[in-house]
Enzyme design. Structure first.
Site, mmCIF file in Angstrom:
data_model
loop_
_atom_site.group_PDB
_atom_site.id
_atom_site.type_symbol
_atom_site.label_atom_id
_atom_site.label_comp_id
_atom_site.label_asym_id
_atom_site.label_seq_id
_atom_site.Cartn_x
_atom_site.Cartn_y
_atom_site.Cartn_z
ATOM 1 C CG HIS A 166 -1.809 -1.311 0.951
ATOM 2 N ND1 HIS A 166 -2.917 -1.202 0.247
ATOM 3 C CD2 HIS A 166 -1.933 -2.047 2.030
ATOM 4 C CE1 HIS A 166 -3.404 -2.497 0.367
ATOM 5 N NE2 HIS A 166 -3.381 -2.528 1.003
ATOM 6 C CG ASP A 200 -2.449 -8.471 0.587
ATOM 7 O OD1 ASP A 200 -1.836 -8.644 2.073
ATOM 8 O OD2 ASP A 200 -3.859 -7.852 0.588
ATOM 9 C CG HIS A 202 -6.889 -5.761 1.568
ATOM 10 N ND1 HIS A 202 -5.326 -6.021 2.721
ATOM 11 C CD2 HIS A 202 -7.709 -4.871 2.152
ATOM 12 C CE1 HIS A 202 -6.861 -6.043 3.487
ATOM 13 N NE2 HIS A 202 -8.049 -5.652 3.705
ATOM 14 C CG ASP A 289 -4.989 -10.340 3.739
ATOM 15 O OD1 ASP A 289 -4.677 -10.895 2.346
ATOM 16 O OD2 ASP A 289 -4.680 -8.535 3.766
HETATM 17 C C1 SP5 Z 1 -0.956 -5.041 3.989
HETATM 18 C C2 SP5 Z 1 -2.203 -4.923 4.673
HETATM 19 O O1 SP5 Z 1 -3.014 -6.075 3.974
HETATM 20 N N1 SP5 Z 1 -2.808 -4.231 4.821
HETATM 21 C C3 SP5 Z 1 -4.346 -4.030 4.865
HETATM 22 C C4 SP5 Z 1 -4.635 -2.803 5.439
HETATM 23 C C5 SP5 Z 1 -6.492 -2.947 6.133
HETATM 24 N N2 SP5 Z 1 -6.540 -1.310 6.544
HETATM 25 C C6 SP5 Z 1 -7.949 -1.260 7.102
HETATM 26 C C7 SP5 Z 1 -8.692 -2.357 8.115
HETATM 27 C C8 SP5 Z 1 -10.301 -2.260 8.287
HETATM 28 C C9 SP5 Z 1 -10.811 -3.100 9.061
HETATM 29 N N3 SP5 Z 1 -11.761 -3.711 8.687
HETATM 30 C C10 SP5 Z 1 -12.378 -4.293 9.879
HETATM 31 C C11 SP5 Z 1 -13.373 -5.216 9.587
HETATM 32 C C12 SP5 Z 1 -13.853 -6.171 10.403
HETATM 33 N N4 SP5 Z 1 -14.893 -6.425 10.558
HETATM 34 ZN ZN ZN Z 2 -4.277 -7.117 2.543
#
Ligand code: SP5
Ligand code: ZN
Length: 345
Positions: A166, A200, A202, A289
């Site tokens: 990111h 990943d 994301h 993830d």
């Molecule tokens: C590297 C990587 O995987 N970065 C991911 C960053 C995500 N950040 C936002 C996290 C938001 C979490 N939302 C939680 C939902 C729970 N059900």
């Molecule tokens: Zn991720």
């Protein structure tokens, strides 16, 4: 790939120094998902995998500065100390974000308490006193693994933490400080075309930005559709790169609850694009993830799904650099890694 040769796994314990007590998700403090125990869980998964640990070797700034603005590097290195001197608390999270829409231009400003909002795009990437050392370590891990490939190894695994995809040319966020995979990729282009396959959950907005106009590096990602998933603003299927890089960015956005069958079909199509690109080196931005049990991802992949993903990637039959990104289910990380590696080798 040869199962008998131990897999080189590059590590650096400096990652432990990045251990913030909280982050902000939707404005609420929560315990960080991206925590040091992730590396312990991944290393435990290697128990039955023939491997050898390689300590990361410190590298100079040349490769880092080939990807990142010197201002970002200086901020990651020094910004927390300046913030503390100015009276900021131990955990550095921005409260005011620089916007390109200011009529006076997107200037960085001079106030140490404002600086994180000039370089960071979210509130979920807290920085503490030890974060800079960890960010540097993650880059050294990726570059040391890239060196192994350059020296002829068919495969290497960079156990990076914090993750990187990111983080862009002049910004950080999404749990990522420096873009480890982009720094490694850039350092390998002397040896011919490079493809980055990002699996990943994301979208790797930072890696995409680094290579957006680049014709040496293919960036291909499968991820949760930005219509519902972080980072929300990038990763739509019509983002294909620009200028000389037009056509060397590939985005496949997938729905909630994507399962093994749907994912493997999409991955096979992406691998055909990589095959056509004929890269000299294949780099995988490796996130777990996408697992059904992951607490922040929204896919439904199984442990055996990761084996099939590994097999599909191995069929590309290229020198392979694995760079660790996300994956937050501490109970499943080790098993999913072992399953993936059993498919790769
Ligand atoms: C590297 C990587 O995987 N970065 C991911 C960053 C995500 N950040 C936002 C996290 C938001 C979490 N939302 C939680 C939902 C729970 N059900
Ligand atoms: Zn991720």
């Amino acid at each position: 790939m040869d199962r008998r040769t131990p897999l080189p796994v590059v590590v650096d314990d400096r990652h432990r120094r990045h251990d913030p007590p909280y982050e902000l998700n939707a404005g609420q403090p929560v315990r960080p998902w991206e925590r040091p125990e992730r590396i312990d869980a991944l290393r435990a998964g290697l128990a039955d995998v023939p491997h050898r640990l390689v300590q990361a070797v410190p590298h100079d700034d040349a490769a880092l500065l080939a990807v990142h603005d010197p201002g970002l590097v200086a901020f990651i290195d020094e910004g927390h100390a300046r913030w503390r001197e100015a009276g900021g608390p131990a955990v550095m999270i921005p409260d005011t974000f620089r916007s390109p829409r200011w009529a006076s231009g997107a200037r960085h400003g001079t106030a140490p308490l404002g600086a994180p909002g000039s370089w960071c795009f979210d509130t979920a990437t807290p920085v503490v006193a030890g974060s800079a050392a960890a960010a540097r370590a993650a880059v050294d891990v990726a570059l040391t693994a890239a060196d192994l490939l350059r020296d002829g190894a068919p495969i290497a695994y960079a156990l990076c933490r914090p993750p990187g995809h990111h983080s862009g040319p002049d910004y950080y966020g999404g749990f990522c400080l420096f873009n480890n995979v982009a720094v490694a990729a850039r350092s390998l282009t002397d040896g011919g075309r490079v493809a980055i396959l990002d699996i990943d959950f994301h979208h790797g907005n930072g890696t995409q930005d680094v290579f957006w106009r680049d014709s040496d590096v293919l960036y291909a990602s499968l991820h949760g559709d930005p219509g519902y998933a972080f980072p929300y603003f990038t990763g739509f299927g019509d983002e294909v790169g620009e200028g000389p890089g037009r056509g060397s960015t590939v985005n496949v956005a997938l729905g909630r609850d994507t399962d093994d069958e749907v994912y493997l079909r999409a991955l096979t199509a992406v691998c055909e694009r990589i095959e056509a690109w004929a890269p000299a080196t294949l780099i995988v931005s490796l996130g777990f993830d996408t697992a059904a049990a992951d607490p922040i991802g929204a896919f439904a992949l199984s442990t055996s799904g990761f084996h099939r993903i590994g097999r599909t990637i191995a069929a590309l039959d290229r020198p392979l650099l694995l760079v660790q990104e996300g994956g937050y289910d501490l109970d499943g990380l080790g098993t999913d890694l072992a399953s993936f590696l059993s498919g790769i080798r």
